[in-house]
Write a protein that holds these residues in place. Structure first.
Motif, PDB file in Angstrom:
ATOM      1  N   LEU B 309       0.834  -1.214   0.000  1.00  0.00           N
ATOM      2  CA  LEU B 309       0.000   0.000   0.000  1.00  0.00           C
ATOM      3  C   LEU B 309       0.865   1.259   0.000  1.00  0.00           C
ATOM      4  CD1 LEU B 309      -2.939  -0.975   2.362  1.00  0.00           C
ATOM      5  CD2 LEU B 309      -3.155  -0.134   0.009  1.00  0.00           C
ATOM      6  N   TYR B 312       1.975   1.637  -3.439  1.00  0.00           N
ATOM      7  CA  TYR B 312       0.860   2.071  -4.284  1.00  0.00           C
ATOM      8  C   TYR B 312       0.588   3.572  -4.094  1.00  0.00           C
ATOM      9  CZ  TYR B 312      -3.670   2.351  -6.510  1.00  0.00           C
ATOM     10  OH  TYR B 312      -4.698   2.716  -7.334  1.00  0.00           O
ATOM     11  N   GLU B 313       0.592   4.011  -2.831  1.00  0.00           N
ATOM     12  CA  GLU B 313       0.292   5.429  -2.579  1.00  0.00           C
ATOM     13  C   GLU B 313       1.353   6.335  -3.213  1.00  0.00           C
ATOM     14  OE1 GLU B 313      -0.502   6.633   1.450  1.00  0.00           O
ATOM     15  OE2 GLU B 313      -0.606   8.755   0.871  1.00  0.00           O
ATOM     16  N   ARG B 457      -5.737  -4.430   1.248  1.00  0.00           N
ATOM     17  CA  ARG B 457      -5.369  -3.606   0.086  1.00  0.00           C
ATOM     18  C   ARG B 457      -6.578  -2.831  -0.432  1.00  0.00           C
ATOM     19  NH1 ARG B 457      -2.395  -8.230  -1.828  1.00  0.00           N
ATOM     20  NH2 ARG B 457      -4.156  -8.662  -3.199  1.00  0.00           N
ATOM     21  N   GLY B 460      -7.430  -0.084   1.923  1.00  0.00           N
ATOM     22  CA  GLY B 460      -6.372   0.923   1.874  1.00  0.00           C
ATOM     23  C   GLY B 460      -6.498   1.803   0.642  1.00  0.00           C
ATOM     24  N   ILE B 461      -6.730   1.184  -0.502  1.00  0.00           N
ATOM     25  CA  ILE B 461      -6.819   1.959  -1.751  1.00  0.00           C
ATOM     26  C   ILE B 461      -8.067   2.838  -1.734  1.00  0.00           C
ATOM     27  CG2 ILE B 461      -7.151   1.805  -4.254  1.00  0.00           C
ATOM     28  CD1 ILE B 461      -5.440  -0.719  -4.221  1.00  0.00           C
TER      29      ILE B 461
END
Lengths: 119, 484
Positions: B309, B312-313, B457, B460-461
């Motif tokens: 995550l 990804y961020e 995930r 989180g997204i």
């Protein structure tokens, strides 16, 4: 006689445990179960019924990755918040079950009718 | 002169109110994120949510207006909001009306790469043993064209599918004939590492309107480390192939996918820049999947959901920065989720739906004639787990595969709409069941969601996207443009 010193010192932190008790006449077991489920991975929760109380024995996960830094007070607060939220969810469900079914029937009821026609 | 009536004249607002279904999640001290039955979000305080549940909201108090417009309450005698929610729900789920639009043909398991994270357990030798036969391919086409979807997509996968190019040729020409006679539209995709791409293949793709999909993990050293092959030139072949395909087929006829390994975690900016330099219009930031060689070589265990995550961020924020500088560029997974969050379009993406997309969204025909409920299901089978093997093209029909007990059990037992935690999750409307992932990681199609990296995930997204939508107006405008 002197005892042999241990070969290795146990460096794992002592597990965080705590007991939370709630009045069984005003607190549903279902909400406690749901809160305990949401706590999986963070802590285990064993629920005992003692007279008119539910006693919830919380044991924080020993995996530091899962547990993070959790004090007994943190764990208690987390659990009570989860219980409060589950109580709220039960109230919402109680007041909306009928209308939920109406909306689902409006959305998909005709599909069941079509299936009946086809069959 | 016409005048508005006094507020009291609008009497509907004074009738009794009733609650509509909603989910919520505590987000802070006395703060809640609330989603109505179709996933529109609103923030409420603890006091507000209690007032709402007790039906103590009254016209003019602000909460009434907020809750009414968010479809959390309605007038007791009003039907419009219920009908509207039903209509929107039906629209969101209408992907179910087009059953099995995707048919994946594994035309060979052979591959000249030897990627340690390979999810399909490729083979390097024995052409006769690991190539699909023409007879098997024709039977698979029978099943594909028997599916109810009015438009189907045939995707060629491997191994490296171009190692059995002659069979791809045969399948495409046969499918086009059947498409014309049955009136069912058919699209084609070849998922290739592009190492074998040449003018013959490109001409074939151009004349048959075939899309190419490839893998690009980032800069040369990272890509070649992840994707070893003789000559250590996988990156060179992939990027040359992408450029060539864009020239011959057009810029929108080739897409690339990346897979995040441990070595990728600190290099998201470089990975994105690699895509940008090649003129690609976006990137799909993907975690490793728990299948095939990714498990055997322990690649999957090397990072957890939290680390992914964070990767990804950083990546999403870099993509937004690129857009702010004037270059349109998307992160495709965010675009998919945003389309679910900000519209009622039916998104049948296999990982983001419940009922799950296994079988109902896709069928996979393996080189040996086995039929699987999903690509991940056949990956599991390559390591000995046949939980999602539905049958064989020699013995089964479309109906026998899709109505098999194995498929129905996996789909019905994994429904998020009635699963513990999922059914009351504030993100449920935009999430998916993913029974294959949970079977692979927990041995159970439903899975315990507090232990699921998939769940972590997804939450989180979606939390990150909501935060940007609410707090960063310029970036929010960019995200809204991604909703297709």
């Amino acid at each position: 006689m002197r005892h042999m010193p241990p070969a290795a010192k146990d460096l794992s932190p002592s597990p965080v445990t705590i007991a939370v008790d709630l009045d069984s006449s005003i607190q549903s077991l279902e909400a406690l179960d749901a809160a305990a489920y949401r706590l999986i991975g963070t802590a285990t929760c064993q629920i005992d019924r003692v007279a008119n109380r539910y006693v919830c024995h919380l044991l924080a996960s020993t995996s530091p990755q899962r547990r993070g830094v959790l004090t007994p007070d943190d764990l208690k607060e987390r659990f009570l918040n989860l219980v409060a939220d589950e109580n709220l969810r039960a109230r919402v469900a109680g007041k909306t079950e009928g209308v939920r079914n109406v909306i689902l029937a409006l959305a998909f009821g005709s599909l069941a009718a079509n299936q009946k026609d086809a069959g | 002169m016409a005048r508005f009536l006094a507020p009291e004249a609008f009497s509907a607002a004074t009738e009794a109110i009733s609650l509509l279904p909603f989910n919520f999640e505590r987000t802070g001290t006395q703060q809640y994120l609330v989603a109505n039955m179709v996933g529109d979000f609103i923030r409420l305080t603890e006091d507000e949510i209690n007032k709402l549940i007790d039906l103590r909201a009254t016209p003019g108090d602000g909460l009434y207006e907020k809750a009414y417009s968010a479809h959390l309450i309605t007038g007791s005698n009003q039907q419009a909001q219920r009908q509207l929610l039903a209509l929107r729900l039906r629209s969101r789920m209408s992907f179910l009306q087009q059953a099995t639009p995707l048919h994946i043909f594994v035309v060979t398991l052979r591959c000249e790469h030897s990627c340690p994270y390979c999810q399909v357990s490729r083979q390097s030798t024995d052409r006769s043993r690991f190539d699909m036969s023409e007879e098997t391919a024709m039977r698979a086409l029978d099943i594909a064209f028997a599916s109810p979807a009015s438009r189907i997509k045939i995707e060629f996968q491997g191994g490296e599918p171009l190692l059995n190019f002659s069979l791809i040729n045969t399948i495409v020409s046969t499918a086009k004939v059947r498409s014309a006679s049955l009136g069912k539209k058919v699209d084609f995709v070849i998922a290739s590492n592009l190492a074998l791409l040449d003018d013959v293949v490109l001409d074939f793709c151009k004349s048959n309107d075939i899309l190419l999909s490839t893998s690009l993990d980032g800069p040369a050293d990272l890509h070649n480390k992840n994707r070893p092959r003789p000559g250590a030139n996988s990156h060179e072949l992939a990027t040359t192939g992408i450029r060539r395909a864009r020239e011959v087929l057009g810029p929108d006829r080739i897409g690339a996918l990346m897979t995040t390994t441990e070595a990728s975690l600190d290099r998201v900016d470089e990975i994105i820049d690699e895509y940008l330099q090649l003129g690609l219009d976006g990137i799909f930031l993907r975690p490793l999947s728990p299948f095939g060689f990714a498990i055997k070589t322990k690649q999957f265990q090397k990072y957890d959901a939290k680390k992914w995550l964070s990767f990804y961020e950083r990546g999403l924020r870099r993509v937004l920065e690129i857009n702010r500088q004037g270059t349109p560029f998307r992160e495709f997974y965010a675009a998919l989720i945003l389309t679910r969050m900000l519209s009622d379009r039916p998104i049948g993406y296999v990982d983001l739906r419940s009922p799950a997309g296994i079988g109902l969204g896709a069928l996979v025909y393996n080189y040996d004639g086995s039929v699987f409920a999903s690509d991940e299901g056949r990956m599991l089978a390559e390591t000995g787990d046949n939980a999602f093997r539905l049958g064989n093209v020699d013995r089964d029909t479309y109906e026998s595969l899709v109505l098999s007990d194995k498929l129905i059990d996996a789909i019905s037992s994994s429904l998020t709409q009635c699963a513990p935690e999922c059914s009351t999750c504030v993100y449920e409307s935009h999430c998916g069941a993913d029974p294959v992932y949970h079977h692979a990681t927990q041995g159970d199609a439903l899975g315990i969601k507090p232990l699921s990296a998939f769940c972590a995930r997804q939450k989180g997204i979606m939390g990150l996207l909501l935060d940007i939508l609410e707090n960063s107006p310029e970036d929010a405008a960019i995200l809204r443009r991604w909703v297709s």
